[in-house]
Design a protein around this motif. Sequence first.
Motif, PDB file in Angstrom:
ATOM      1  N   MET A 144       0.846  -1.199   0.000  1.00 33.76           N
ATOM      2  CA  MET A 144       0.000   0.000   0.000  1.00 33.76           C
ATOM      3  C   MET A 144       0.874   1.238   0.000  1.00 33.76           C
ATOM      4  O   MET A 144       2.054   1.191   0.369  1.00 33.76           O
ATOM      5  CB  MET A 144      -0.925   0.019   1.216  1.00 33.76           C
ATOM      6  N   ALA A 145       0.260   2.347  -0.466  1.00 28.30           N
ATOM      7  CA  ALA A 145       0.956   3.641  -0.463  1.00 28.30           C
ATOM      8  C   ALA A 145      -0.080   4.724  -0.263  1.00 28.30           C
ATOM      9  O   ALA A 145      -1.222   4.617  -0.712  1.00 28.30           O
ATOM     10  CB  ALA A 145       1.715   3.848  -1.770  1.00 28.30           C
ATOM     11  N   LEU A 146       0.318   5.802   0.426  1.00 25.36           N
ATOM     12  CA  LEU A 146      -0.584   6.901   0.736  1.00 25.36           C
ATOM     13  C   LEU A 146      -0.170   8.120  -0.062  1.00 25.36           C
ATOM     14  O   LEU A 146       1.029   8.391  -0.220  1.00 25.36           O
ATOM     15  CB  LEU A 146      -0.515   7.211   2.235  1.00 25.36           C
ATOM     16  N   SER A 147      -1.129   8.864  -0.627  1.00 23.42           N
ATOM     17  CA  SER A 147      -0.829  10.059  -1.394  1.00 23.42           C
ATOM     18  C   SER A 147      -0.224  11.122  -0.473  1.00 23.42           C
ATOM     19  O   SER A 147      -0.384  11.069   0.750  1.00 23.42           O
ATOM     20  CB  SER A 147      -2.092  10.598  -2.078  1.00 23.42           C
ATOM     21  N   PHE A 148       0.442  12.094  -1.095  1.00 24.81           N
ATOM     22  CA  PHE A 148       1.157  13.102  -0.304  1.00 24.81           C
ATOM     23  C   PHE A 148       0.209  13.913   0.573  1.00 24.81           C
ATOM     24  O   PHE A 148       0.596  14.403   1.634  1.00 24.81           O
ATOM     25  CB  PHE A 148       1.949  14.032  -1.244  1.00 24.81           C
ATOM     26  N   LYS A 202      -5.756   9.922  -0.491  1.00 29.14           N
ATOM     27  CA  LYS A 202      -5.910   8.724  -1.317  1.00 29.14           C
ATOM     28  C   LYS A 202      -4.984   7.624  -0.794  1.00 29.14           C
ATOM     29  O   LYS A 202      -3.871   7.889  -0.338  1.00 29.14           O
ATOM     30  CB  LYS A 202      -5.553   9.011  -2.774  1.00 29.14           C
ATOM     31  N   LEU A 203      -5.495   6.378  -0.871  1.00 26.23           N
ATOM     32  CA  LEU A 203      -4.710   5.213  -0.472  1.00 26.23           C
ATOM     33  C   LEU A 203      -4.722   4.219  -1.624  1.00 26.23           C
ATOM     34  O   LEU A 203      -5.799   3.868  -2.155  1.00 26.23           O
ATOM     35  CB  LEU A 203      -5.311   4.551   0.782  1.00 26.23           C
ATOM     36  N   VAL A 204      -3.533   3.793  -2.058  1.00 28.10           N
ATOM     37  CA  VAL A 204      -3.400   2.834  -3.155  1.00 28.10           C
ATOM     38  C   VAL A 204      -2.947   1.505  -2.562  1.00 28.10           C
ATOM     39  O   VAL A 204      -1.990   1.455  -1.787  1.00 28.10           O
ATOM     40  CB  VAL A 204      -2.383   3.306  -4.205  1.00 28.10           C
ATOM     41  N   THR A 205      -3.678   0.422  -2.897  1.00 29.85           N
ATOM     42  CA  THR A 205      -3.314  -0.900  -2.386  1.00 29.85           C
ATOM     43  C   THR A 205      -3.071  -1.844  -3.552  1.00 29.85           C
ATOM     44  O   THR A 205      -3.666  -1.712  -4.634  1.00 29.85           O
ATOM     45  CB  THR A 205      -4.439  -1.475  -1.508  1.00 29.85           C
ATOM     46  N   LEU A 206      -2.165  -2.822  -3.331  1.00 27.82           N
ATOM     47  CA  LEU A 206      -1.851  -3.847  -4.322  1.00 27.82           C
ATOM     48  C   LEU A 206      -2.448  -5.156  -3.846  1.00 27.82           C
ATOM     49  O   LEU A 206      -2.142  -5.643  -2.759  1.00 27.82           O
ATOM     50  CB  LEU A 206      -0.330  -3.988  -4.474  1.00 27.82           C
ATOM     51  N   ILE A 257      -3.677  -6.514  -8.886  1.00 24.49           N
ATOM     52  CA  ILE A 257      -4.780  -5.556  -8.979  1.00 24.49           C
ATOM     53  C   ILE A 257      -4.491  -4.368  -8.064  1.00 24.49           C
ATOM     54  O   ILE A 257      -4.214  -4.528  -6.876  1.00 24.49           O
ATOM     55  CB  ILE A 257      -6.114  -6.211  -8.570  1.00 24.49           C
ATOM     56  N   LEU A 258      -4.569  -3.149  -8.632  1.00 25.11           N
ATOM     57  CA  LEU A 258      -4.398  -1.930  -7.872  1.00 25.11           C
ATOM     58  C   LEU A 258      -5.763  -1.351  -7.529  1.00 25.11           C
ATOM     59  O   LEU A 258      -6.644  -1.276  -8.390  1.00 25.11           O
ATOM     60  CB  LEU A 258      -3.585  -0.900  -8.658  1.00 25.11           C
ATOM     61  N   SER A 259      -5.917  -0.927  -6.284  1.00 26.00           N
ATOM     62  CA  SER A 259      -7.173  -0.301  -5.856  1.00 26.00           C
ATOM     63  C   SER A 259      -6.847   1.051  -5.249  1.00 26.00           C
ATOM     64  O   SER A 259      -5.861   1.208  -4.521  1.00 26.00           O
ATOM     65  CB  SER A 259      -7.893  -1.163  -4.805  1.00 26.00           C
ATOM     66  N   VAL A 260      -7.670   2.042  -5.580  1.00 25.66           N
ATOM     67  CA  VAL A 260      -7.493   3.400  -5.048  1.00 25.66           C
ATOM     68  C   VAL A 260      -8.669   3.693  -4.115  1.00 25.66           C
ATOM     69  O   VAL A 260      -9.833   3.546  -4.503  1.00 25.66           O
ATOM     70  CB  VAL A 260      -7.431   4.445  -6.178  1.00 25.66           C
ATOM     71  N   TRP A 261      -8.349   4.123  -2.903  1.00 19.31           N
ATOM     72  CA  TRP A 261      -9.376   4.348  -1.879  1.00 19.31           C
ATOM     73  C   TRP A 261      -9.365   5.808  -1.437  1.00 19.31           C
ATOM     74  O   TRP A 261      -8.305   6.413  -1.299  1.00 19.31           O
ATOM     75  CB  TRP A 261      -9.108   3.481  -0.633  1.00 19.31           C
ATOM     76  N   ASP A 262     -10.564   6.364  -1.241  1.00 20.39           N
ATOM     77  CA  ASP A 262     -10.671   7.692  -0.620  1.00 20.39           C
ATOM     78  C   ASP A 262     -10.514   7.541   0.888  1.00 20.39           C
ATOM     79  O   ASP A 262     -11.112   6.650   1.498  1.00 20.39           O
ATOM     80  CB  ASP A 262     -12.040   8.319  -0.917  1.00 20.39           C
ATOM     81  N   VAL A 263      -9.704   8.397   1.464  1.00 24.50           N
ATOM     82  CA  VAL A 263      -9.479   8.355   2.914  1.00 24.50           C
ATOM     83  C   VAL A 263     -10.389   9.402   3.577  1.00 24.50           C
ATOM     84  O   VAL A 263     -10.267  10.599   3.302  1.00 24.50           O
ATOM     85  CB  VAL A 263      -8.003   8.644   3.261  1.00 24.50           C
TER      86      VAL A 263
END
Length: 284
Positions: free
Chosen positions: A13-17, A21-25, A30-36
């Motif tokens: 996972m990675a968090l936007s600056f 936004k949170l990106v998970t693998l 499969i990449l998923s983008v989540w609203d925090v």
Amino acid sequence: MGVIAHPGDVHGMALSFDGRKLVTLGTHGILSVWDVNTAALDTMDHQRQSMMAAEDSRASSIAAAEAKWSHLIGDPVLLEELKDYFCYAQVMSRQQDSEAYNISGKMPVSILPDLMRAAGYYPSQADIASLLAHVKFLADTAPADDDAGLVGSDGAPALSSSGSGSKSGLKQQAADVDTAGQAAGAAGVDFETFLCLCVNHRPVAGVDQQQIDQAFQKLGADTAAGVLSTQQLLQLLQQGGEPMAADELQRVLQILTGADAPESVLPDLMDAQTYTAEILGFAG
């Protein structure tokens, strides 16, 4: 690690600056983008802080009340004992065969005299009548929301005003408090009201040896030796002031002396010192 609604396991996972936004693998790349959205967490944190503040306030209030009553009672150890007695009185007022005791925080009015005795105050029948009159006053003047703690199940005051200081009036008072205790169950007085009654009715100083000496003199003890015959003392206890019934006196003496036939262990003559130490069992 797993996330609800996430396709398979989370492998990275990675968090936007800006933290929005949170990106998970997931499985199979499969990449998923989540609203925090931390609003729910902020609400939970606010609720937690409010609960902690309320708990701190409650603890402070309890500590202040403890300090106040400890000062008024004059003995922190006695205050703790009164708490235990009060809880025990509530438990004993419940039906023993019930599955749950459902402690209400209030005790029956009928137990008040016994709890006063546990506090080291041994009221006469006239004292008890005064105590019950105080309880009735509290019931009559309590706000509507507070009446439940001092009234019977039918809405009437837990105690009726009957008689004055006469013996017939005192007997009726005793009948009233028994009836009130049965009618009101555990809904009698709460702990703070009980402490208020203790402070207002319990003498500041207990009975001392000098008072017992004076009582013996008033009962007719020999002026020189301060002695009463035991037979004379027993007769006075059954005839003078607020007389004790013969069976009541017998029961009390059995408890005090530990003998089935207390007359056989009592001395023929008794002075105040002997009565205090050997009969009442008070330390000199």
